[in-house]
Design an enzyme around this catalytic site. Structure first.
Site, PDB file in Angstrom:
ATOM      1  N   TYR A  58       0.825  -1.212   0.000  1.00  0.00           N
ATOM      2  CA  TYR A  58       0.000   0.000   0.000  1.00  0.00           C
ATOM      3  C   TYR A  58       0.856   1.258   0.000  1.00  0.00           C
ATOM      4  CZ  TYR A  58      -2.989   3.781   1.578  1.00  0.00           C
ATOM      5  OH  TYR A  58      -3.637   4.983   1.665  1.00  0.00           O
ATOM      6  N   HIS A  88      -3.422  16.490  -2.172  1.00  0.00           N
ATOM      7  CA  HIS A  88      -3.839  16.554  -0.778  1.00  0.00           C
ATOM      8  C   HIS A  88      -3.663  17.949  -0.173  1.00  0.00           C
ATOM      9  CE1 HIS A  88      -4.153  12.325  -1.255  1.00  0.00           C
ATOM     10  NE2 HIS A  88      -4.167  12.008   0.030  1.00  0.00           N
ATOM     11  N   ASN A 200       1.400  11.282   6.382  1.00  0.00           N
ATOM     12  CA  ASN A 200       0.474  10.377   7.062  1.00  0.00           C
ATOM     13  C   ASN A 200       0.843  10.317   8.545  1.00  0.00           C
ATOM     14  OD1 ASN A 200      -1.600   8.601   7.366  1.00  0.00           O
ATOM     15  ND2 ASN A 200      -0.886   7.150   5.825  1.00  0.00           N
ATOM     16  N   TYR A 283     -18.237  28.392  47.670  1.00  0.00           N
ATOM     17  CA  TYR A 283     -17.511  27.345  46.943  1.00  0.00           C
ATOM     18  C   TYR A 283     -16.377  27.898  46.078  1.00  0.00           C
ATOM     19  CZ  TYR A 283     -21.178  23.880  48.017  1.00  0.00           C
ATOM     20  OH  TYR A 283     -22.049  23.029  48.629  1.00  0.00           O
ATOM     21  N   ARG A 286     -13.704  28.248  48.769  1.00  0.00           N
ATOM     22  CA  ARG A 286     -13.438  27.066  49.587  1.00  0.00           C
ATOM     23  C   ARG A 286     -13.034  25.852  48.749  1.00  0.00           C
ATOM     24  NH1 ARG A 286     -18.209  24.140  52.358  1.00  0.00           N
ATOM     25  NH2 ARG A 286     -19.195  26.123  51.834  1.00  0.00           N
ATOM     26  N   PHE A 332      -2.111   6.126  12.322  1.00  0.00           N
ATOM     27  CA  PHE A 332      -2.366   7.526  11.984  1.00  0.00           C
ATOM     28  C   PHE A 332      -3.647   8.053  12.621  1.00  0.00           C
ATOM     29  CE2 PHE A 332      -3.834   4.677   8.566  1.00  0.00           C
ATOM     30  CZ  PHE A 332      -5.198   4.791   8.790  1.00  0.00           C
ATOM     31  N   GLU A 417     -12.389   5.022   4.473  1.00  0.00           N
ATOM     32  CA  GLU A 417     -11.952   5.622   5.733  1.00  0.00           C
ATOM     33  C   GLU A 417     -13.219   6.089   6.452  1.00  0.00           C
ATOM     34  OE1 GLU A 417      -9.072   8.454   4.332  1.00  0.00           O
ATOM     35  OE2 GLU A 417      -7.833   6.869   3.471  1.00  0.00           O
TER      36      GLU A 417
END
Length: 502
Positions: A58, A88, A200, A283, A286, A332, A417
């Site tokens: 791959y 990309h 990646n 609060y 405290r 990834f 994906e």
């Protein structure tokens, strides 16, 4: 050697968050150890063998994502990698600041230096030189799903290595080719596996987490001393921070917060005993150790998680030179970082939540016993009235930003994906929440200093120092004035860590 020119030796295994920040903000230079370079070379030899043998692997001899079943010929493997980067690099939005880009670069270099990615030594050193010579790729902030890594942001980083895209050099934006020429560098041509090895990974989200965590740690320590100032201004009861109380609920962060409060209040003549003025504080005074302490424990958990990620292999496929295995997996996937960022945002936002409540107590005469809005001439003057509005506005914004991005997933690549982390969105939001929290604390800081001046007696060891630091740059508010510059100065002290000590 000055701090700005310090050299960081990377071996892939020992990079700390502090070192990432030093490269990002102080301009530390990067070198790779001889051992790291040797592992990189061995990994590269494995890639070249697979290409020569025409093995089906791959991203080396196949396409990407949904195209993983498409075989690529030997003569096209280089073009495949360049096409990968160009296709990309489609991020959108405003670019990341240079410090985030530099953090991304050092993190990616460190991951590749581990020797499981198959990149050539000369390609990795080209990225090292890009960082060392201050060539910062222009990387848009939007576009990463946080699984298959931070593909779009890292592709924009790599474009400049090819002489494409844009870069910033000495604050000036220019074409990538021109930036390389100014730096005395030539573009490279990617070979098999290298484009995939470079993009990646989880480095965009991890870079932002490193910077956010470093800043969050400082903001947390600032919150401790600012809250101690408010305790003095309101004549609070430090008995609630007694170690006995916190030993019987032994959360480490809670114990540390209580210890810090007592340290900052040491020697103070402004606090009261139980029953002297009131039996119990509200609060927001405290319960400071319980609230701040929970943030401390979260920060410790997230810090450890991110440190592991800084020294992890997060690409695909991963090459194991000792066994000869090439394994396609999911390292990834950004889920660990996504959860960490969302958790940290919630934890740091609570510092702002409780801080705004303390500010309200300081400015509200029905709660404080002090002049309304901390001004002696109320009516003519508004004093700190609107600063509390601003704090409330920012706290509300934080609550919106704390909706977890990590619970969302949109399938991509034709459903190949089909589950993603959205971790980069989580990390981007976290940076904003940390910044917002510093602003809210700055408002309390100013208000607490003003309120202290209506009382008498010595301040505590830590609170006195914090008060003095503020008054060096911001005078007491007597008449109404534009408060924006005051807030900016106080915020800078909070961010710089200039007001706490130990």
């Amino acid at each position: 050697m000055t701090q700005q020119t310090k050299v960081l030796q990377l071996d892939g295994d020992h990079l700390s968050i502090e070192e990432v920040v030093a490269v990002a903000r102080k301009g530390w230079r990067i070198e790779l150890t001889a051992e790291a370079l040797a592992t990189v070379r061995r990994s590269r030899e494995m890639v070249e063998q697979m290409v020569s043998q025409q093995r089906v692997v791959y991203g080396i001899t196949t396409g990407f994502g949904k195209f993983s079943d498409v075989m690529i010929s030997g003569e096209d493997v280089s073009q495949l990698q360049e096409n990968l980067i160009m296709s990309h690099a489609c991020g959108m939005g405003e670019p990341y600041p240079a410090e985030v880009v530099r953090a991304m670069m050092v993190l990616r270099i460190n991951a590749l230096a581990k020797g499981y990615s198959g990149i050539r030594e000369e390609t990795l050193l080209h990225l090292v030189e890009l960082c060392n010579r201050g060539v910062h790729p222009v990387i848009p902030q939007q576009g990463s799903l946080g699984a298959s890594g931070d593909l779009a942001p890292l592709a924009h980083m790599v474009l400049v290595m090819l002489g494409k895209g844009e870069a910033e050099v000495n604050g000036r934006r220019m074409p990538g080719k021109e930036a390389l020429e100014q730096a005395g560098m030539a573009p490279i041509r990617l070979q098999a596996k290298e484009g995939l090895a470079l993009i990646n990974g989880t480095q965009a989200m991890t870079a932002q987490l490193c910077l956010a965590l470093y800043d969050a740690r400082i903001v947390l320590e600032s919150a401790e001393v600012i809250s101690a100032m408010t305790i003095e201004a309101l004549r609070g009861i430090p008995k609630a921070f007694d170690p006995q109380l916190h030993l019987v609920r032994p959360h480490p962060g809670q114990q540390e917060s209580a210890r810090k409060l007592l340290l900052h209040l040491q020697g103070s003549e402004r606090t009261t005993a139980q029953g002297e003025l009131r039996v119990q504080d509200p609060y927001s005074l405290r319960c400071i150790p319980q609230v701040h302490g929970a943030t401390r424990d979260t920060l410790e958990y997230v810090w450890q998680t991110v440190t592991r990620e800084c020294n992890s292999v997060t690409d695909n496929p991963i090459l194991f030179t000792e066994t000869g295995d090439v394994i396609s997996g999911g390292n990834f996937h950004g889920q660990p970082m996504a959860f960490a960022a969302d958790f940290m945002a919630i934890a740091i936002a609570e510092l702002a939540n409780i801080s705004e409540r303390r500010t309200e107590r300081l400015v509200n005469p029905q709660l404080s016993g002090l002049p309304g809005f901390l001004t002696e001439n109320g009516g003519l003057h508004s004093g700190f009235m609107i600063t509390q509005y601003v704090a409330a506005s920012i706290v509300s914004e934080n609550k919106v930003l704390c909706h977890p991005a990590s619970v969302d997933s949109i399938p991509s690549s034709a459903n190949q994906e089909d589950h993603v982390s959205m971790g980069t969105t989580s990390a981007r939001k976290l940076r904003t929440v940390v910044s917002n929290t510093a602003k809210v604390l700055a408002i309390e800081y100013l208000a607490a200093a003003q309120a202290i001046e209506f009382g008498h007696g010595a301040l505590g060891a830590g609170t006195a120092r914090a008060y003095e630091q503020l008054r060096k740059v911001v005078p007491r508010l007597t008449d109404d004035r534009e408060m924006h510059p005051d807030l900016q100065m106080a915020e800078q002290l909070v961010r710089d860590g200039a007001l706490f000590w130990e």
